[in-house]
Design an enzyme around this catalytic site. Structure first.
Site, mmCIF file in Angstrom:
data_model
loop_
_atom_site.group_PDB
_atom_site.id
_atom_site.type_symbol
_atom_site.label_atom_id
_atom_site.label_comp_id
_atom_site.label_asym_id
_atom_site.label_seq_id
_atom_site.Cartn_x
_atom_site.Cartn_y
_atom_site.Cartn_z
ATOM 1 N N CYS A 41 0.531 -0.940 0.016
ATOM 2 C CA CYS A 41 0.073 0.075 -0.242
ATOM 3 C C CYS A 41 0.778 0.854 -0.066
ATOM 4 C CB CYS A 41 -0.635 -0.271 1.058
ATOM 5 S SG CYS A 41 -2.801 0.888 1.217
ATOM 6 N N ASP A 42 2.004 1.323 -0.993
ATOM 7 C CA ASP A 42 3.172 2.069 -0.887
ATOM 8 C C ASP A 42 2.858 2.729 -2.570
ATOM 9 O OD1 ASP A 42 5.636 3.454 0.836
ATOM 10 O OD2 ASP A 42 5.869 3.336 -1.541
#
Ligand code: PLP
Length: 406
Positions: free
Chosen positions: A348-349
Site C-alpha cells: 500500500c505504498d
C-alpha cells in the site's frame, strides 16, 4: 524497450551468446522445477549449476585473477558452499557475511573485508577469525585497521567514473589517487602491508572499456607510492560484470580483452596480482523469481492495464528503483496477444511501482492467479528485500542442483 519478444519471453540474443545461453538454460531448468513443485509465491529459485558455469567462464576469461564472490549479491548458504567447493574467495561487508562464509567452509585467508565502512569492533572480530585482507579509503578507517588488525594487508579504494553502469555507486566510496598514495604510505608506517589498489566501475556495467580508467588510476597510485618507497602489488578490479536483462551487455570476452589491454598498457611487464569481485555476474542469471498476479485493472488513461504482482520494490525488486534493472519476463499466458502494462508491487505504498516508463507488453488474457516469472533475478533481489515492510515477508528462496527433480 519496444521489442515485444524481449518483454514476454526468454530471449537468446546472438550478440550476447554466452550470457543468453546460460540464462536460458537455467531459466528452463528452474521452470521445470517450479512447474512440479508449485511453491507459494513470490519465490526465488537459484540454479547452482548456472552459478558453477558462470564461475568457470570467469575463471577462463581472467585466468590470473583471484575470484572473490561479492556475497551481498546473493547470500544463500548453498550458493556460498558451491563456490567454496570451486575454490572461490569471498568479498564480504559485515560480520554476518564473514560468519556465513566460514560456516560454509571458506578459509578465512580467502575472505576480503571489502567494505570501507566498518566498526573497529568488527575489524577486531574479523581479525580474530583469521581475516587478513581489508579495504580502506580513509585515514580513520586505516587507523582502526592498524589498531584492531595489526599487520593486516590493506588495499585502498579509489573513486572512478561509473559511466555506463545501470546502478552506479555515486561518491560514497573511494578516494583520489593522490589520497590513496598518502594512505598506502601511512599504512606502511602503521605496520600494515600496503598491498594494493581497488576500484568499482559501477554495477551492471555495459561499457567494457570502463575498467581502463580504474586500471590507469591504480597505476598512478602504484607509481606515486613507489616514490615513497611503498610497493603495492595487487589491483582489485571490483565488480560490475553484467547479467542478462532486457538490454543485452557485451560478451564477457570483450570485458576480459579490454582489461588485459589496459593492464598491458599501464603496467607492461610489471604486471600486478589481480583480484576480481563479481557479484551479479555469478548469480544474476542463475535465478528466477516466480510471482503471481494479484490484480489486473485498467489505467484511467484507458490505454494501459495495471498489473499488480505479489512481488515489488520492498520484497525483492529493489533494483527496479528508477527502472535501473529491467528483468526479462515470462508468463503463464505467453503466446496470447499482448498489450502495454504498468507493473506494480502489492504494498500500500505509492512508490511500489516496478515499471511505468519502460515499455512492457504482457498477454491481454493475464489475470489474477497467473504467474509472472522474472528471469535472471538471482542478484540483489532476496538480499535487498526488506525485513517485512507493510507486513510482506522477506523473499523466500530455495535452490535446485544438478539433476534434482521436485
Ligand atoms: C566492494 C564491492 N565489490 C563487488 C561488488 C559486486 O558488484 P557486482 O555485483 O556489480 O559484480 C560490490 C557491489 O556492491 C561491492 O560493493
Amino acid at each position: 524497450m519496444t521489442d515485444q519478444s524481449a518483454t514476454t519471453g526468454v530471449t537468446d540474443r546472438p550478440s550476447d551468446g554466452d550470457v543468453a545461453g546460460t540464462a536460458a538454460r537455467s531459466a528452463e531448468r528452474i521452470r521445470e522445477h517450479l512447474d512440479g513443485a508449485v511453491p507459494a509465491t513470490p519465490c526465488l529459485v537459484m540454479d547452482l549449476t548456472a552459478v558453477r558455469e558462470r564461475y568457470a567462464e570467469l575463471r577462463a576469461a581472467l585466468p590470473d585473477a583471484r575470484i572473490c564472490y561479492a556475497v551481498k549479491a546473493n547470500p544463500m548458504p548453498e550458493v556460498v558452499a558451491a563456490l567454496v567447493e570451486l575454490g572461490s574467495s569471498f568479498d564480504v561487508a559485515s560480520p554476518g557475511e564473514i560468519d556465513l562464509c566460514l560456516e560454509q567452509g571458506a578459509d578465512p585467508a580467502a575472505i576480503s573485508y571489502g567494505n570501507t565502512i566498518k566498526k573497529r569492533a568488527d575489524i577486531a572480530r574479523a581479525h580474530a577469525q583469521g581475516v587478513r585482507l581489508f579495504a580502506t579509503d580513509s585515514e580513520a578507517d586505516l587507523t582502526a585497521i592498524a589498531e584492531a588488525a595489526p599487520g593486516a594487508s590493506v588495499f585502498c579504494r579509489v573513486l572512478v567514473a561509473n559511466d555506463g553502469s545501470r546502478t552506479p555507486f555515486g561518491r560514497k566510496f573511494g578516494c583520489t589517487p593522490e589520497t590513496a598514495v598518502r594512505l598506502l604510505g601511512r599504512a606502511a608506517e602503521l605496520g600494515l602491508d600496503a598491498c594494493g589498489v581497488s576500484f568499482h566501475i559501477g554495477s551492471q556495467q555495459h561499457d567494457a572499456a570502463a575498467w581502463e580508467h580504474g586500471i590507469a588510476a591504480a597505476h598512478r597510485v602504484f607509481r606515486g607510492a613507489a616514490e615513497h618507497g611503498v610497493r603495492p602489488r595487487l589491483v582489485n578490479l571490483g565488480g560490475g560484470l553484467p547479467a542478462h536483462y532486457t538490454d543485452a551487455a557485451p560478451p564477457l570476452t570483450d570485458y576480459a580483452r579490454r582489461i588485459e589491454q589496459a593492464l598491458d598498457r599501464e603496467f607492461g611487464a610489471d604486471r600486478p596480482e589481480l583480484l576480481v569481485e563479481p557479484g551479479r555476474r555469478l548469480v544474476g542469471d542463475a535465478g528466477v523469481l516466480r510471482s503471481e498476479v494479484v490484480l489486473v485493472s485498467p489505467d484511467s488513461d484507458g490505454e494501459r492495464r495495471w498489473v499488480y504482482l505479489d512481488v515489488g520494490r520492498y520484497n525483492g525488486l529493489a533494483e527496479t528503483e528508477g527502472e535501473a534493472i529491467t528483468y526479462r519476463l515470462r508468463t503463464s499466458r505467453d503466446g496470447d496477444p499482448v498489450g502495454p502494462v504498468v507493473l506494480a508491487g502489492p504494498t500500500c505504498d505509492g512508490d511500489d511501482v516496478i515499471y511505468q516508463r519502460t515499455r512492457y507488453e504482457l498477454p491481454l488474457t493475464l489475470r489474477a492467479g497467473d504467474t509472472v516469472d522474472l528471469l535472471s533475478a538471482g542478484a540483489y533481489t532476496a538480499s535487498y528485500a526488506s525485513v517485512g515492510f507493510n507486513g510482506f515477508p522477506p523473499l523466500p528462496t530455495r535452490c535446485i542442483d544438478g539433476h534434482e527433480r521436485p
